[in-house]
Write an enzyme that holds these catalytic residues in place. Structure first.
Site, short mmCIF file in Angstrom:
data_model
loop_
_atom_site.label_atom_id
_atom_site.label_comp_id
_atom_site.label_asym_id
_atom_site.label_seq_id
_atom_site.Cartn_x
_atom_site.Cartn_y
_atom_site.Cartn_z
N GLN A 104 1.47 -4.19 13.93
CA GLN A 104 2.54 -4.10 12.93
C GLN A 104 3.33 -2.85 13.28
O GLN A 104 2.81 -1.75 13.17
CB GLN A 104 1.96 -4.04 11.52
CG GLN A 104 2.95 -3.65 10.43
CD GLN A 104 4.16 -4.59 10.36
OE1 GLN A 104 4.05 -5.79 10.55
NE2 GLN A 104 5.34 -4.02 10.10
N HIS A 115 16.27 -12.57 8.65
CA HIS A 115 16.23 -11.31 9.40
C HIS A 115 16.72 -11.47 10.84
O HIS A 115 17.06 -10.48 11.49
CB HIS A 115 14.81 -10.75 9.44
CG HIS A 115 14.47 -9.86 8.28
ND1 HIS A 115 15.23 -8.76 7.94
CD2 HIS A 115 13.44 -9.89 7.40
CE1 HIS A 115 14.67 -8.16 6.89
NE2 HIS A 115 13.58 -8.83 6.54
N ARG A 138 -2.78 -8.49 1.97
CA ARG A 138 -1.33 -8.44 1.78
C ARG A 138 -1.01 -7.35 0.75
O ARG A 138 -1.43 -7.43 -0.40
CB ARG A 138 -0.85 -9.81 1.30
CG ARG A 138 0.63 -9.93 1.18
CD ARG A 138 1.01 -11.36 0.79
NE ARG A 138 2.45 -11.50 0.67
CZ ARG A 138 3.06 -12.62 0.32
NH1 ARG A 138 2.35 -13.70 0.06
NH2 ARG A 138 4.37 -12.67 0.23
N GLU A 165 9.36 -9.96 10.54
CA GLU A 165 10.39 -10.71 11.26
C GLU A 165 10.43 -10.39 12.75
O GLU A 165 11.51 -10.19 13.31
CB GLU A 165 11.74 -10.41 10.62
CG GLU A 165 12.24 -8.95 10.73
CD GLU A 165 11.80 -8.03 9.61
OE1 GLU A 165 10.80 -8.34 8.92
OE2 GLU A 165 12.45 -6.99 9.41
N ASP A 182 7.83 4.23 4.79
CA ASP A 182 7.17 3.22 3.95
C ASP A 182 7.48 3.41 2.47
O ASP A 182 7.48 2.45 1.70
CB ASP A 182 5.65 3.35 4.13
CG ASP A 182 5.11 2.18 4.91
OD1 ASP A 182 5.90 1.53 5.62
OD2 ASP A 182 3.91 1.91 4.79
N TYR A 195 15.23 -4.22 -1.53
CA TYR A 195 15.28 -5.69 -1.53
C TYR A 195 16.15 -6.21 -2.68
O TYR A 195 17.13 -6.91 -2.48
CB TYR A 195 13.88 -6.28 -1.67
CG TYR A 195 12.98 -6.09 -0.48
CD1 TYR A 195 12.41 -4.85 -0.19
CD2 TYR A 195 12.68 -7.14 0.38
CE1 TYR A 195 11.58 -4.67 0.90
CE2 TYR A 195 11.85 -6.97 1.48
CZ TYR A 195 11.29 -5.74 1.73
OH TYR A 195 10.47 -5.56 2.81
N GLN A 247 6.73 -1.95 12.20
CA GLN A 247 7.61 -1.36 11.20
C GLN A 247 6.79 -0.54 10.21
O GLN A 247 5.72 -1.00 9.79
CB GLN A 247 8.34 -2.46 10.43
CG GLN A 247 9.55 -1.97 9.68
CD GLN A 247 10.28 -3.10 8.96
OE1 GLN A 247 9.66 -4.05 8.49
NE2 GLN A 247 11.58 -3.01 8.87
N GLU A 286 17.12 -5.18 4.24
CA GLU A 286 16.42 -6.02 3.25
C GLU A 286 17.32 -6.63 2.18
O GLU A 286 17.12 -7.78 1.80
CB GLU A 286 15.27 -5.24 2.61
CG GLU A 286 14.15 -4.90 3.58
CD GLU A 286 13.54 -6.10 4.29
OE1 GLU A 286 13.70 -7.25 3.81
OE2 GLU A 286 12.89 -5.91 5.34
N GLY A 292 5.42 -11.48 5.48
CA GLY A 292 5.83 -11.82 6.83
C GLY A 292 6.45 -10.62 7.49
O GLY A 292 6.86 -9.67 6.82
N PRO A 352 -0.88 -7.24 6.51
CA PRO A 352 -0.47 -6.46 5.33
C PRO A 352 0.81 -6.91 4.64
O PRO A 352 1.10 -6.45 3.53
CB PRO A 352 -0.27 -5.05 5.89
CG PRO A 352 0.04 -5.24 7.34
CD PRO A 352 -0.76 -6.45 7.76
N HIS A 358 13.22 -16.05 4.39
CA HIS A 358 13.46 -14.60 4.43
C HIS A 358 13.33 -14.07 5.86
O HIS A 358 14.22 -13.39 6.36
CB HIS A 358 12.47 -13.90 3.49
CG HIS A 358 12.64 -12.41 3.44
ND1 HIS A 358 13.40 -11.78 2.48
CD2 HIS A 358 12.18 -11.43 4.24
CE1 HIS A 358 13.38 -10.48 2.69
NE2 HIS A 358 12.65 -10.23 3.77
N GLU A 359 12.22 -14.39 6.51
CA GLU A 359 12.00 -13.87 7.87
C GLU A 359 13.05 -14.43 8.84
O GLU A 359 13.52 -13.74 9.73
CB GLU A 359 10.58 -14.18 8.36
CG GLU A 359 9.45 -13.69 7.44
CD GLU A 359 9.60 -12.27 6.94
OE1 GLU A 359 10.17 -11.43 7.66
OE2 GLU A 359 9.17 -12.00 5.80
ZN LIG Z 1 12.40 -8.48 4.88
#
Ligand SMILES: [Zn+2]
Length: 618
Positions: A154, A314, A570, A286, A390, A398, A156, A333, A284, A281, A310-311
């Protein structure tokens, strides 16, 4: 800062810049940011050749990263690393003596490699360590099939530097090729052109020809297979999940077509999804060409697939047009939520789209309330210097971002909005945008030509939610509220009233329980609808939250909550439930569970819950 003061500051700044210009005549391509040590205006990476071996025995990735670089008279190139073991470095194939700067908890260590003005390539030999934050090594027990180990990354926001030494800034774009060696019964896939079958020898070659930001480099290794959904879409998953995944995501091609119809051609050739083990985590991620997804979206009835929309969105907002810094994260976002909801509307109609939007609106209300002592965190444009990026990954970026664009759409009209967004994506394709760059573009391409005034600055630079916000209504949600009230009033449940409900209606129904609801009421609802054993993860999560809030212990729900928290990593789900424990003054109870569940969490989730529960390992 008031407007006049700002103007004065700008004049001073312009004056200073003019003075300084004598020394540095070029305009700088990359803006200043707080989350990377790189100095891309002096020397920047352009292409990566990655050559790595993935060793599940030692849980180490071992290899070398070779970069093609460009520089302007720089005597060194600076890269980001964190928790990496740097073995040696080269410049154009000759040994170069590197220097590692002192460790910073947020940024890691700057890696300085001497170069000359002719240097074309640098190479770093390195190994990952057991502190790596990007990688999660899973035992067979933590996978769906339970026979082979699994690894995923992961990147990002600033985690790619913990598995590849790199200039880890979203402003930088690189192409990459990779050779990845894995145990021979496993398959490797990346955010690149991917294999559709296992290789005989465990060696895989990848090519990512479109330039991407470093946080989008991704790798997954496991006992997985591929099934196509259409010519350019398909799914990767473990054997026991592959058919379910294909059935759940059967509308992928329709989604891509709907997205293209809105904002122009899909620029990444292939759109696949890999269903990861449940500790992933996020809902999704992207990663270009290959979205990484949690198995918790597989509900059996396609009801949670807005995540895929959503993904996919992106692929335009985020991957094609990227936030220049993590302070501009809302550009990734907010636009993506707007685009996601437009795709859902195109496929499933306005009712469904408005329900999704309204759930986001409620999340936003809660987020704003949660930040009441830190109002600056409710601005779209953030200042995250000295903070982990983060911290900005919450409902403000969002859902306030979405609400801004929805309100803008209602002001200018859909036709103009769509033409504007289409040209925004086209003009800025494969580049990065700052919030200020976006505002300029918005003014000169939408607002000024149409003579429209809009409180853009208030939306972006002020805390809270402006008064001219779009009001989102859903008849279906009103019906869910009335149905709930009628059940509570009658002290009995008529299941015929809910028979065609979607997940969104159930989620709203449950989240809408009044403060005064009794455990008898909850038991009655649980008997009628068996929420405690819901197979739909979103419905289960909001029900468990209410069970914690209202001290409901029937139907074995306590054990179910514990099992859920141990199985699923998640972050959104897990943090919602641990927040509920905290709010209900049950931190001790939460810690008992957390000590068991934490080993199953990726660092992204564990860091959030550590901070939430004040957990320091004891
Ligand atoms: Zn997103």
């Amino acid at each position: 800062m008031k407007k006049q003061t700002l103007l004065y500051a700008l004049i001073i700044l312009a004056f200073n810049c003019a003075e300084e210009k004598k020394e540095t005549p070029t305009t700088l391509k990359y803006v200043k940011e707080s989350h990377s040590n790189a100095k891309p205006n002096e020397a920047v990476i352009k292409h990566l050749d990655l050559d790595i071996v993935v060793d599940f025995e030692t849980q180490v990735i071992d290899g070398k990263a070779t970069y093609t670089i460009e520089s302007t008279n720089a005597s060194e190139i600076v890269l980001d690393t964190k928790y990496l073991d740097i073995i040696s470095t080269e410049a154009d194939g000759k040994p170069a003596e590197f220097k590692l700067e002192p460790f910073n908890k947020q940024l890691g260590q700057a890696l300085r490699i001497p170069i000359s003005e002719d240097t074309k390539q640098i190479t770093i030999h390195y190994k990952t360590t057991d502190k790596t934050e990007a990688l999660q090594w899973l035992s067979p027990q933590q996978t769906a099939d339970k026979t082979n180990p699994f690894l995923f990354t992961q990147g990002q926001a600033i985690l790619t530097r913990t598995w590849i030494p790199i200039q880890d800034s979203p402003q930088i774009r690189i192409t990459y090729n990779a050779k990845v060696v894995v145990p021979k019964d496993l398959m490797a896939v990346m955010s690149a052109e991917n294999p559709k079958e296992k290789s005989a020898d465990g060696v895989y070659h990848f090519k990512m020809k479109q330039p991407i930001s470093p946080y989008l480099i991704a790798l997954a290794v496991g006992d997985i297979e591929y099934k196509p959904v259409s010519k350019r879409t398909g799914v990767y998953a473990e054997k026991s999940m592959i058919d379910k995944a294909q059935a759940e995501f059967i509308d992928m091609e329709k989604m891509v077509a709907a997205a293209e119809n809105l904002y122009g051609a899909y620029d990444w050739d292939q759109f696949d999804v890999i269903v990861l083990p449940p500790s992933f985590p996020f809902g999704g991620m992207e990663n270009p060409r290959l979205t990484f997804a949690t198995p918790t979206v597989i509900a059996g009835d396609k009801s949670l697939t807005s995540l895929i929309a959503h993904e996919l969105a992106h692929s335009w907002s985020g991957n094609l047009v990227t936030n220049a810094t993590w302070d501009d994260f809302w550009l990734n976002e907010g636009f993506t939520v707007y685009f996601e909801i437009r795709i859902m509307e195109a496929l499933y109609g306005k009712d469904r789209a408005n329900m999704i939007a309204l759930i986001g609106r409620q999340d936003l209300e809660e987020e704003v309330e949660g930040f009441k002592d830190e109002p600056d965190m409710t601005k779209l444009k953030l200042n995250l210097s000295d903070k982990n990026p983060d911290d900005g990954m919450n409902s403000i970026a969002y859902d306030k971002g979405y609400l801004f664009l929805r309100t803008l759409e209602e002001t200018v009209g859909r036709e103009k909005m769509d033409a504007f967004l289409k040209s925004y994506f086209k003009t800025n394709a494969f580049s990065t945008v700052t919030t200020e760059g976006f505002i300029d573009y918005l003014n000169s391409n939408l607002l000024e030509p149409n003579n429209i005034t809009f409180n853009v600055n208030e939306w972006i630079y002020q805390p809270g939610i402006p008064d001219n916000q779009s009001i989102i209504v859903s008849n279906k949600f009103e019906n869910a509220e009335n149905t709930l009230q009628s059940f509570l009033d009658a002290k009995s449940v008529d299941v015929s009233k809910t028979k065609d409900w979607t997940t969104q209606e159930w989620v709203h129904f449950i989240r809408n329980f009044p403060e005064t609801i009794t455990t008898d009421d909850l038991a009655r609802l649980d008997t009628a609808f068996n929420f405690t054993n819901a197979s739909n993860s979103h419905i289960a999560m909001v029900w468990y939250e209410q069970a914690i809030n209202h001290n409901y212990h029937g139907n074995g729900v306590d054990q179910k909550i514990e099992d859920f928290l141990i199985r699923v990593g998640r972050r959104w789900y897990v943090s919602t439930l641990f927040k509920a424990f905290k709010k209900a003054d049950k931190v001790d109870e939460a810690l008992v569970i957390y000590k068991k569940s934490r080993p199953n969490y990726h660092s992204v989730t564990a860091n959030t819950i550590d901070a939430l529960l004040g957990y320091d390992g004891n």
